[in-house]
Design an enzyme around this catalytic site. Structure first.
Site, PDB file in Angstrom:
ATOM      1  N   ARG A  84      -9.672  40.273 -38.149  1.00 25.00           N
ATOM      2  CA  ARG A  84     -10.225  38.917 -38.338  1.00 25.00           C
ATOM      3  C   ARG A  84      -9.214  38.041 -39.084  1.00 25.00           C
ATOM      4  NH1 ARG A  84     -16.001  38.183 -41.192  1.00 25.00           N
ATOM      5  NH2 ARG A  84     -14.830  38.836 -43.025  1.00 25.00           N
ATOM      6  N   LYS A  99     -11.942  32.255 -41.161  1.00 27.66           N
ATOM      7  CA  LYS A  99     -12.395  32.447 -42.538  1.00 27.66           C
ATOM      8  C   LYS A  99     -11.378  31.775 -43.452  1.00 27.66           C
ATOM      9  CE  LYS A  99     -14.501  35.990 -45.360  1.00 27.66           C
ATOM     10  NZ  LYS A  99     -15.555  35.132 -45.859  1.00 27.66           N
ATOM     11  N   GLU A 112     -26.342  30.083 -40.775  1.00 27.18           N
ATOM     12  CA  GLU A 112     -26.186  31.301 -41.581  1.00 27.18           C
ATOM     13  C   GLU A 112     -26.527  30.948 -43.020  1.00 27.18           C
ATOM     14  OE1 GLU A 112     -22.085  32.573 -41.775  1.00 27.18           O
ATOM     15  OE2 GLU A 112     -21.363  30.542 -41.989  1.00 27.18           O
TER      16      GLU A 112
HETATM   17  N1  PMP Z   1     -20.954  33.968 -43.677  1.00 24.86           N
HETATM   18  C1  PMP Z   1     -20.125  33.450 -44.594  1.00 24.86           C
HETATM   19  C2  PMP Z   1     -20.003  31.976 -44.717  1.00 24.86           C
HETATM   20  C3  PMP Z   1     -19.395  34.310 -45.436  1.00 24.86           C
HETATM   21  O1  PMP Z   1     -18.568  33.815 -46.347  1.00 24.86           O
HETATM   22  C4  PMP Z   1     -19.577  35.710 -45.320  1.00 24.86           C
HETATM   23  C5  PMP Z   1     -18.891  36.647 -46.271  1.00 24.86           C
HETATM   24  N2  PMP Z   1     -17.553  36.744 -46.065  1.00 24.86           N
HETATM   25  C6  PMP Z   1     -20.438  36.195 -44.322  1.00 24.86           C
HETATM   26  C7  PMP Z   1     -21.112  35.287 -43.534  1.00 24.86           C
HETATM   27  C8  PMP Z   1     -20.600  37.675 -44.103  1.00 24.86           C
HETATM   28  O2  PMP Z   1     -19.447  38.169 -43.464  1.00 24.86           O
HETATM   29  P1  PMP Z   1     -18.929  39.653 -43.718  1.00 24.86           P
HETATM   30  O3  PMP Z   1     -19.985  40.568 -43.255  1.00 24.86           O
HETATM   31  O4  PMP Z   1     -17.684  39.749 -42.906  1.00 24.86           O
HETATM   32  O5  PMP Z   1     -18.665  39.759 -45.163  1.00 24.86           O
END
Ligand code: PMP
Length: 288
Positions: free
Chosen positions: A50, A149, A182
Site C-alpha cells: 500500500r 494514505k 468510514e
Molecule cells: N481509515 C482511515 C482514514 C485510517 O486512517 C485507517 C487507519 N490507518 C483505517 C481506515 C484502517 O486502515 P488499516 O486497517 O489499514 O489500519
C-alpha cells in the site's frame, strides 16, 4: 526509545526533521501504521504494498527498496526491544525550498517510530463503542483518492475533534453525497442478517489492511463481504456494526447517533470475525 531517520537510529529527543521538509510544509508525504504481535510484524508485505502504491500515486520516490524498508521496520522493533507494538512508518517528500514545487526536494525522507499503542480502553472491546456522525465530510475521491494514505489528515482530525467535543471516541464521516465513507481512523462494517456490508473505496474509504483481512475471513466463513453504498439509515437499522483498523483491530459498535444497534451488545457475527481475526494475528507475521 530509538527512532529511525534516514539511515540512523537516534534517541527520541534527537529525532528531528527540517522545517523545510515538504511533509511539514504541505503534508506532502505518506504513512503506514503497522502492528507487531508477539515478535512478528502483522501483514508487513500488505502495508509495504500500500505504501508503494501511495508513493506511486504521488510520484514520490521511496528512499529505500521495499525489502530495505522491511528490514528497517524489523530493526526498529529490535532496537526498542518490542514484543508487541505499533510502528509508524512515514515517508516525506523531503527537504526543499519554500513553494509547492517538488523539484527542489532532492531526496525523500524515511522515518520509522516503533512504539506501543492502546487506542481504546479494554472494556470498550467487551461492551462496544458508541459513535456519532460528524459534520466534517471525507475528501471526495475525485479530489484526493482515499486509497492514498497521505499525510493530509486534516479533515479526519477535524472529524475526530468534533466527535470528542460530543463525548464520542470515534465518528462516522460521510462523503459528499451523504453516504457513509468510514470513520476517522477505522473502516466500518454492518451486518444485516447474514450479509456483511462495507462501503467501497469509491465511497471515500481507505482500503484498510484490516478491512482486507476481514474480507478474507468473510470468504473463509462463507460470509462474503459486500462493498456498496451505505446510508446512515442502513447503519442505524443494522443488526450489528463493527469497525476495523490496525490500531483499533476489530471493535464492536453498539450505538450510532443515539440509536441502539441490534441488542445493544457486541453481536454474534462481530464476535466470530473478532475471534477469526485474533487467530490470523497469531499466524500471519514476519518474524523480526
Ligand atoms: N481509515 C482511515 C482514514 C485510517 O486512517 C485507517 C487507519 N490507518 C483505517 C481506515 C484502517 O486502515 P488499516 O486497517 O489499514 O489500519
Amino acid at each position: 526509545m530509538k527512532i529511525y531517520i534516514d539511515g540512523q537510529f537516534v534517541d527520541k529527543e534527537d529525532a528531528k526533521i527540517s522545517v523545510f521538509d515538504h511533509g511539514l510544509l504541505y503534508g506532502d508525504g505518506i504513512f503506514e501504521g503497522i502492528r507487531l504481535y508477539q515478535g512478528c510484524v502483522f501483514l508487513l508485505d500488505e502495508h509495504l504494498k500500500r505504501l508503494e502504491l501511495s508513493a506511486k500515486a504521488l510520484l514520490l520516490d521511496l528512499p529505500l527498496s521495499l525489502e530495505e524498508i522491511s528490514n528497517v521496520v524489523c530493526e526498529s522493533c529490535r532496537q526498542n526491544q518490542l514484543v508487541d507494538g505499533y510502528i509508524r512508518l512515514i515517508v516525506t517528500r523531503g527537504v526543499g525550498s519554500l513553494g509547492l514545487s517538488t523539484r527542489s526536494c532532492v531526496k525523500s525522507s524515511l522515518v520509522v517510530i516503533a512504539d506501543t499503542i492502546q487506542l481504546y480502553p479494554p472494556e470498550i472491546y467487551r461492551e462496544g463503542l458508541s459513535i456519532i456522525t460528524v459534520p466534517t465530510r471525507r475528501i471526495a475521491p475525485a479530489a484526493l483518492d482515499p486509497r492514498i494514505k497521505s499525510l493530509n489528515y486534516l479533515n479526519n482530525v477535524l472529524a475526530k475533534l468534533e466527535a470528542e467535543q460530543m463525548g464520542a471516541l470515534e465518528a462516522i464521516m460521510l462523503n459528499n453525497e451523504g453516504y457513509v465513507a468510514e470513520c476517522t481512523g477505522d473502516n466500518l462494517f454492518i451486518v444485516q442478517g447474514n450479509r456483511i456490508i462495507t462501503p467501497d473505496p469509491s465511497s471515500g474509504a481507505l482500503r484498510g489492511i484490516t478491512r482486507q483481512a476481514i474480507m478474507e475471513i468473510g470468504e473463509e466463513l462463507a460470509m462474503p463481504v459486500e462493498e456498496r453504498n451505505l446510508t446512515r439509515y442502513d447503519v442505524w437499522s443494522a443488526d450489528e456494526c463493527f469497525l476495523t483498523g490496525t490500531a483499533a483491530e476489530v471493535i464492536p459498535v453498539v450505538k450510532v447517533d443515539a440509536r441502539v444497534i441490534g441488542k445493544g451488545k457486541p453481536g454474534k457475527i462481530t464476535l466470530k470475525f473478532l475471534d477469526a481475526f485474533h487467530q490470523r494475528v497469531s499466524q500471519n507475521g514476519t518474524k523480526i
